[in-house]
Scaffold this active site. Structure first.
Site, PDB file in Angstrom:
ATOM      1  N   HIS A 143      43.587  17.798 -21.767  1.00  0.00           N
ATOM      2  CA  HIS A 143      44.380  18.102 -22.956  1.00  0.00           C
ATOM      3  C   HIS A 143      44.072  19.528 -23.379  1.00  0.00           C
ATOM      4  O   HIS A 143      42.948  19.985 -23.244  1.00  0.00           O
ATOM      5  CB  HIS A 143      44.011  17.126 -24.092  1.00  0.00           C
ATOM      6  N   ASP A 164      48.296   9.380 -23.177  1.00  0.00           N
ATOM      7  CA  ASP A 164      49.318   8.888 -22.257  1.00  0.00           C
ATOM      8  C   ASP A 164      48.761   8.048 -21.125  1.00  0.00           C
ATOM      9  O   ASP A 164      49.523   7.444 -20.377  1.00  0.00           O
ATOM     10  CB  ASP A 164      50.081  10.076 -21.650  1.00  0.00           C
TER      11      ASP A 164
HETATM   12  N1  CMC Z   1      43.853  16.977 -13.181  1.00  0.00           N
HETATM   13  C1  CMC Z   1      43.103  17.845 -12.463  1.00  0.00           C
HETATM   14  N2  CMC Z   1      42.689  19.046 -12.921  1.00  0.00           N
HETATM   15  C2  CMC Z   1      43.043  19.392 -14.162  1.00  0.00           C
HETATM   16  C3  CMC Z   1      43.804  18.525 -14.975  1.00  0.00           C
HETATM   17  C4  CMC Z   1      44.211  17.288 -14.445  1.00  0.00           C
HETATM   18  N3  CMC Z   1      44.940  16.434 -15.188  1.00  0.00           N
HETATM   19  N4  CMC Z   1      44.026  19.118 -16.182  1.00  0.00           N
HETATM   20  C5  CMC Z   1      43.419  20.305 -16.115  1.00  0.00           C
HETATM   21  N5  CMC Z   1      42.814  20.466 -14.906  1.00  0.00           N
HETATM   22  C6  CMC Z   1      41.996  21.608 -14.487  1.00  0.00           C
HETATM   23  C7  CMC Z   1      42.880  22.799 -14.175  1.00  0.00           C
HETATM   24  O1  CMC Z   1      43.243  22.842 -12.803  1.00  0.00           O
HETATM   25  C8  CMC Z   1      41.993  23.951 -14.572  1.00  0.00           C
HETATM   26  O2  CMC Z   1      41.075  24.166 -13.531  1.00  0.00           O
HETATM   27  P1  CMC Z   1      40.532  25.668 -13.247  1.00  0.00           P
HETATM   28  O3  CMC Z   1      39.845  26.108 -14.496  1.00  0.00           O
HETATM   29  O4  CMC Z   1      39.607  25.474 -12.089  1.00  0.00           O
HETATM   30  O5  CMC Z   1      41.755  26.489 -12.932  1.00  0.00           O
HETATM   31  C9  CMC Z   1      41.204  23.405 -15.780  1.00  0.00           C
HETATM   32  O6  CMC Z   1      41.194  21.988 -15.600  1.00  0.00           O
HETATM   33  C10 CMC Z   1      41.823  23.753 -17.108  1.00  0.00           C
HETATM   34  O7  CMC Z   1      43.190  23.379 -17.081  1.00  0.00           O
HETATM   35  P2  CMC Z   1      44.351  24.150 -17.836  1.00  0.00           P
HETATM   36  O8  CMC Z   1      45.657  23.831 -17.195  1.00  0.00           O
HETATM   37  O9  CMC Z   1      43.984  25.580 -18.017  1.00  0.00           O
HETATM   38  O10 CMC Z   1      44.270  23.449 -19.250  1.00  0.00           O
HETATM   39  P3  CMC Z   1      45.393  23.466 -20.312  1.00  0.00           P
HETATM   40  O11 CMC Z   1      44.703  23.276 -21.602  1.00  0.00           O
HETATM   41  O12 CMC Z   1      46.286  24.640 -20.152  1.00  0.00           O
HETATM   42  O13 CMC Z   1      46.261  22.178 -19.890  1.00  0.00           O
HETATM   43  C11 CMC Z   1      47.216  20.043 -19.816  1.00  0.00           C
HETATM   44  C12 CMC Z   1      46.283  20.986 -20.586  1.00  0.00           C
HETATM   45  C13 CMC Z   1      47.447  18.786 -20.688  1.00  0.00           C
HETATM   46  C14 CMC Z   1      48.577  20.706 -19.573  1.00  0.00           C
HETATM   47  C15 CMC Z   1      46.561  19.660 -18.466  1.00  0.00           C
HETATM   48  O14 CMC Z   1      45.295  19.069 -18.683  1.00  0.00           O
HETATM   49  C16 CMC Z   1      47.440  18.734 -17.627  1.00  0.00           C
HETATM   50  O15 CMC Z   1      48.332  19.211 -16.925  1.00  0.00           O
HETATM   51  N6  CMC Z   1      47.184  17.372 -17.700  1.00  0.00           N
HETATM   52  C17 CMC Z   1      48.023  16.425 -17.019  1.00  0.00           C
HETATM   53  C18 CMC Z   1      49.281  16.209 -17.850  1.00  0.00           C
HETATM   54  C19 CMC Z   1      49.028  15.341 -19.063  1.00  0.00           C
HETATM   55  O16 CMC Z   1      48.401  14.295 -18.993  1.00  0.00           O
HETATM   56  N7  CMC Z   1      49.584  15.795 -20.205  1.00  0.00           N
HETATM   57  C20 CMC Z   1      49.548  15.020 -21.445  1.00  0.00           C
HETATM   58  C21 CMC Z   1      48.912  15.733 -22.560  1.00  0.00           C
HETATM   59  S1  CMC Z   1      48.598  14.597 -23.914  1.00  0.00           S
HETATM   60  C22 CMC Z   1      50.154  14.325 -24.572  1.00  0.00           C
HETATM   61  C23 CMC Z   1      50.533  15.347 -25.540  1.00  0.00           C
HETATM   62  O17 CMC Z   1      49.806  15.520 -26.553  1.00  0.00           O
HETATM   63  O18 CMC Z   1      51.595  15.989 -25.316  1.00  0.00           O
END
Ligand code: CMC
Length: 428
Positions: free
Chosen positions: A306, A363
């Site tokens: 998240h 989710d």
């Molecule tokens: N599986 C594997 N690796 C992950 C995941 C995941 N679900 N989420 C983040 N990472 C890794 C990512 O690859 C990155 O690694 P590195 O630092 O080595 O490049 C690190 O963790 C940080 O990720 P980020 O994308 O920079 O983090 P963010 O804060 O921009 O993204 C997120 C948050 C929710 C978009 C992401 O965690 C994600 O894509 N999760 C899966 C989708 C999901 O479940 N979304 C629902 C969010 S809750 C509902 C809502 O409130 O809308």
């Protein structure tokens, strides 16, 4: 570290910027004069360090896994309150008295029907349209049906529009479902609860009586509470940005629905369940964990991680408990629940997920509950939009009544070509 100013050295000048404090949470540097004084912008893609507004609605401490609405912890609201009460709380700032709640609920139920002409609007969609596409279109179209509540400068019209949106969104969502399965639309019944009425409009057919299951009704209400608001997330910021131009509330909420559709936001519950089904059995989990960790593979564990929570999402805990209750009551033995529990167990002890603070989010379990209740996966994001409408509406109202509100207009770091002369097509 509490401070009242920060200083910035630009060329040979020292400029001081005030630091603002909220009631809780990080302080913010007030940089409103930065550009005027220095000619500098700040660079913050994804707004990870930017407070775009002040708000008294929802507070999140992502490190501690805390979510408060108007100060009340989400688990207390989910366990002890109702969606109508939480809606009142978000809109008005305080928990209602018994009489205020009764009046509010009555007002909402009186607005549950939609204009008859709106029903013909649905028939223009293909039967296989994604219900979120229908939601974007129909909610945007409300502005063409309810002209008398689109003047944003009139507080009475704003209130009516807010009530209409909260009241009609379950009807619109249920109709999107009915249209996709080729069943007749079901009119709302105002003697049922908000969740009960929605379940009936979704699942009843004219051929037989539909009795709302109290366990399912309670679970639905809880799911609505857990999704009601979530601070300045992407869709809420979209609603605020759309509203900052003076657009009418129906158009703004349609914009929020469009943003919520994405798999990184509201679309994640659909994606999470699809992923659990694809994994299918517990023995295949290591393969997917390895894929999620592989930098060359775009696969992510849906329902994990998240932007704000770097701890267990407090909503996910309530969801997991509710999933247990619903599956038990409905006698559903879905093997993907075992996959979910085992995936969670493995991920929470895996160095990759632990070090990146990737915990299950809201989710991860919601799809399991919704699927057990009988919703197809493409309705999941619709349910999120239904519940979040109250949050969007409350945030929109807060913004419109804020004297500091300005049209949202971020700036950019331009890295395209510098000025050059047009070249006639024959000379290119
Ligand atoms: N599986 C594997 N690796 C992950 C995941 C995941 N679900 N989420 C983040 N990472 C890794 C990512 O690859 C990155 O690694 P590195 O630092 O080595 O490049 C690190 O963790 C940080 O990720 P980020 O994308 O920079 O983090 P963010 O804060 O921009 O993204 C997120 C948050 C929710 C978009 C992401 O965690 C994600 O894509 N999760 C899966 C989708 C999901 O479940 N979304 C629902 C969010 S809750 C509902 C809502 O409130 O809308």
């Amino acid at each position: 570290m509490a401070t009242d100013k920060v200083s910035l050295n630009v060329d040979d000048k020292t400029l001081d910027y005030g630091v603002l404090s909220g009631t809780i949470g990080p302080q913010v540097v007030d940089i409103r004069k930065l550009y005027g004084q220095t000619g500098l912008f700040t660079y913050d893609p994804g707004f990870t360090s930017t407070a775009s507004c002040h708000s008294a609605l929802t507070y999140i401490d992502g490190d501690e896994g805390i979510l408060l609405h108007r100060g009340y912890p989400i688990d207390q609201l989910a366990e002890q309150s109702s969606f109508m009460e939480v809606s009142y709380l978000l809109l008005h700032g305080e928990l209602p008295t018994a009489q205020a709640l009764e009046e509010f609920s009555r007002t909402i139920t009186r607005h549950t029907m939609v204009h008859e002409q709106l029903t013909t609007f649905y028939r223009g969609f293909r039967r296989d349209a994604h219900p979120m596409a229908i939601m974007c279109g129909v909610v945007g179209a409300l502005s063409a049906f309810y002209h008398d509540s689109t003047d944003i400068n009139d507080p009475v019209q704003r209130t009516i529009a807010s009530h209409r949106l909260i009241a009609k969104i379950p009807t619109i969502a249920a109709m999107a479902y009915k249209y996709s399965v080729g069943q007749p639309f079901v009119s709302p019944r105002n003697d049922l609860s908000y969740a009960g009425n929605f379940l009936r409009m979704t699942f009843s057919v004219p051929a037989e009586e539909y009795v709302v299951d109290p366990v399912v009704e309670a679970a639905m209400d809880k799911i609505f509470i857990l999704h009601a608001d979530h601070e300045q997330n992407a869709s809420t910021s979209t609603v605020r940005l759309a509203g900052s131009s003076g657009a009418n509330p129906f158009a703004c909420i349609a914009a929020g629905i469009a943003c919520l559709w994405g798999p990184a936001h509201g679309g994640a519950n659909e994606a999470a369940l699809n992923m659990l089904r694809e994994i299918g059995t517990v023995d295949r989990i290591p393969e997917y964990i390895a894929r999620a960790k592989n930098k060359d593979d775009p696969f992510r564990l849906m329902g994990f991680g998240h932007r704000v929570y770097k701890n267990y999402d407090p909503r996910a805990k309530v969801m997991q408990k509710t999933a247990n209750e619903v599956l038990e009551k409905l006698g559903v033995t879905d093997p993907i629940f075992d996959v979910a529990r085992e995936l969670e167990r493995i991920a929470l002890s895996d160095e990759y997920f632990v070090s990146k603070k990737l915990y299950p989010n809201v989710d991860f379990y919601s799809g399991i509950i919704l699927s057990a209740i009988g919703f197809p996966t493409d309705m999941f994001t619709v349910l999120f939009a239904l519940a979040r409408t109250v949050g969007w509406v409350a945030q929109w109202n807060e913004m419109i009544s804020d004297p500091e509100q300005k049209i949202g207009r971020p700036r950019q770091l331009y890295n395209g070509p510098t000025e050059r002369d047009y070249v006639a097509i024959g000379n290119r």
